[in-house]
Design an enzyme around this catalytic site. Structure first.
Site, PDB file in Angstrom:
ATOM      1  N   LYS A 273     -38.075  62.083 -33.325  1.00 45.83           N
ATOM      2  CA  LYS A 273     -39.338  62.338 -34.108  1.00 45.83           C
ATOM      3  C   LYS A 273     -38.945  62.790 -35.604  1.00 45.83           C
ATOM      4  O   LYS A 273     -39.232  63.798 -36.180  1.00 45.83           O
ATOM      5  CB  LYS A 273     -40.243  63.380 -33.530  1.00 45.83           C
ATOM      6  CG  LYS A 273     -41.652  63.999 -34.026  1.00 45.83           C
ATOM      7  CD  LYS A 273     -42.752  62.684 -33.766  1.00 45.83           C
ATOM      8  CE  LYS A 273     -43.847  62.986 -34.561  1.00 45.83           C
ATOM      9  NZ  LYS A 273     -44.905  61.965 -34.525  1.00 45.83           N
TER      10      LYS A 273
ATOM     11  N   TYR B 178     -34.934  73.580 -24.649  1.00 38.85           N
ATOM     12  CA  TYR B 178     -34.851  74.082 -23.460  1.00 38.85           C
ATOM     13  C   TYR B 178     -33.995  75.496 -23.603  1.00 38.85           C
ATOM     14  O   TYR B 178     -33.952  76.362 -22.901  1.00 38.85           O
ATOM     15  CB  TYR B 178     -34.129  73.072 -22.416  1.00 38.85           C
ATOM     16  CG  TYR B 178     -35.301  72.487 -21.652  1.00 38.85           C
ATOM     17  CD1 TYR B 178     -36.060  71.558 -22.592  1.00 38.85           C
ATOM     18  CD2 TYR B 178     -35.369  72.336 -20.450  1.00 38.85           C
ATOM     19  CE1 TYR B 178     -37.028  70.642 -21.623  1.00 38.85           C
ATOM     20  CE2 TYR B 178     -36.130  71.505 -19.613  1.00 38.85           C
ATOM     21  CZ  TYR B 178     -36.962  70.705 -20.291  1.00 38.85           C
ATOM     22  OH  TYR B 178     -37.907  70.110 -19.672  1.00 38.85           O
TER      23      TYR B 178
ATOM     24  N   ASP C 189     -41.140  61.238 -16.833  1.00 34.21           N
ATOM     25  CA  ASP C 189     -42.376  61.366 -16.018  1.00 34.21           C
ATOM     26  C   ASP C 189     -43.101  60.090 -16.101  1.00 34.21           C
ATOM     27  O   ASP C 189     -43.769  59.433 -15.182  1.00 34.21           O
ATOM     28  CB  ASP C 189     -42.966  62.573 -16.101  1.00 34.21           C
ATOM     29  CG  ASP C 189     -42.484  63.473 -15.088  1.00 34.21           C
ATOM     30  OD1 ASP C 189     -41.225  63.643 -14.846  1.00 34.21           O
ATOM     31  OD2 ASP C 189     -43.185  64.650 -14.491  1.00 34.21           O
TER      32      ASP C 189
END
Ligand code: IPM
Ligand code: MN
Length: 363
Positions: free
Chosen positions: A184, A139, A245
């Site tokens: 990851k 971000y 989400d």
């Protein structure tokens, strides 16, 4: 207690859910004799329209000087393609407040079971907490934006990872004692750093906690197949955005989910995890529960008002128990209430709970 709360309604349904939270907080102040004052500021598209910036320096300073900040939502198609994006205001605010740990609880209430795509037997007993890193990663990395090529840099320092892992582990200590790291590490260098740092912090500072590590693709699946097994999940900014989400569907609606963003400074930030939902903005139908529960987190984390926070949560649960819900959760045969009606029901329930407690205490 005296407290100065900065309200940033933002865009879309933001102003409606912010009004709901303010009403509930005003009522809490009245019942418990607190002196809350509210200041209002612009952020997102509303701020771009007013001054060309997604958030002004003056607003950021007012937020830093406040006791807590509540934000509704930012964004909408109106500002797509513009030079400044509404989301930049929210990112600047998170950075200015230094709120690196974004806490997102996922605790499905049976009233949301019918609206969830997941089977009820997989929802019962789910009670997990995401701790999403909020001020670093992709971000905030350097961006190259060209017509032929674009890139976003994801970078983390060991300190940035350690402080958020510590926060998450501290929360796990007060819960079921399990921390899951989602990364990851089979592909990304930043994820390998997350793993190293997390394993070190946990071994040195939290040896009694259980640590589980999961790759993000597997975690996305396990969240739907065995959500009950999770206690606290810590992860980076982007993975946390996506997975929360997904997890909101365990609660039947995005509108149910609150969040608190905490750092080491004075003012923390509280916001529902849903977006600005421009398609239903201004219609008095948005679900105010995620926002109101964010208000309960504000009472607890920023003001230390545990009894008041508990009363708000109990009131929300009572409304859900009685099927007093907005249309995102209302079953076919149920009447959906408006944003304002649900808010009023919560307020009535807060009053009802308080009266019951007083009666109980008198005997
Ligand atoms: C959230 C939102 C924000 C994010 C957007 C509005 C920038 O999706 O709070 O989850 O991506 O962090
Ligand atoms: Mn998001």
């Amino acid at each position: 207690m005296k407290a100065n709360v900065m309200m940033l309604p933002g865009d879309g349904v933001g102003p409606e859910v912010s009004a709901a939270v303010e009403k509930v907080l005003v009522e809490v102040a009245r019942i418990w004799g607190h002196d809350f004052s509210f200041q209002h500021g612009l952020i997102g598209g509303a701020s771009i329209d007013a001054c060309g910036e997604a958030v002004s320096t003056a607003t950021l300073q007012a937020c830093q000087a406040s006791d807590a900040v509540f934000l509704g939502a930012v964004g909408g198609p109106k500002w797509d393609g513009g030079e400044v994006r509404p989301e930049q205001g929210l990112l600047a605010l998170r950075k200015a407040l230094g709120v690196y740990a974004n806490i997102r609880p996922v605790h499905p209430h049976p009233s949301g079971f019918a609206a969830s795509p997941i089977r009820p037997d997989r929802l019962r007993g789910v009670d997990l907490l995401f701790v999403r890193e909020l001020t670093g990663g992709i971000y905030f990395g350097d961006k190259v934006e060209g017509a032929d090529k674009a890139s976003d840099l994801c970078s983390y320092s060991a300190d940035e990872v350690a402080r958020v892992v510590r926060r998450a582990a501290q929360l796990a200590v007060g819960r079921r004692g399990k921390l899951t790291l989602v990364d990851k590490a089979n592909v990304m260098a930043t994820s390998r750093l997350w793993r190293q740092v997390t394993e070190k912090v946990m071994a040195e500072e939290f040896p009694s906690l259980e640590l589980e590590v999961l790759l993000v693709d597997a975690a996305a699946m396990h969240l739907l197949s065995r959500a009950r097994d999770f206690d606290v999940i810590v992860t980076d900014n982007l993975f946390g955005d996506i997975l929360t989400d997904e997890a909101s569907m365990l609660c039947g609606s995005m509108g149910m989910m609150p969040s608190a963003s905490l750092g080491d400074g004075r003012a923390s930030l509280y916001e529902p995890i849903h977006g600005s939902a421009p398609d239903i903005a201004g219609q008095n139908v948005a679900n105010p529960i995620g926002a109101i529960l964010s208000g309960a987190m504000l009472l607890e984390y920023s003001l230390g008002l545990l009894e008041e926070a508990r009363a708000v949560r109990r009131a929300v649960n009572a409304c859900l128990d009685h099927g007093l819900v907005t249309r995102d959760l209302a079953a076919m045969d149920q009447t959906a209430l408006s944003t304002k009606q649900v808010t009023q029901e919560v307020i009535d329930q807060v009053n009802g709970c308080v009266i019951q407690n007083q009666v109980a205490a008198a005997y």
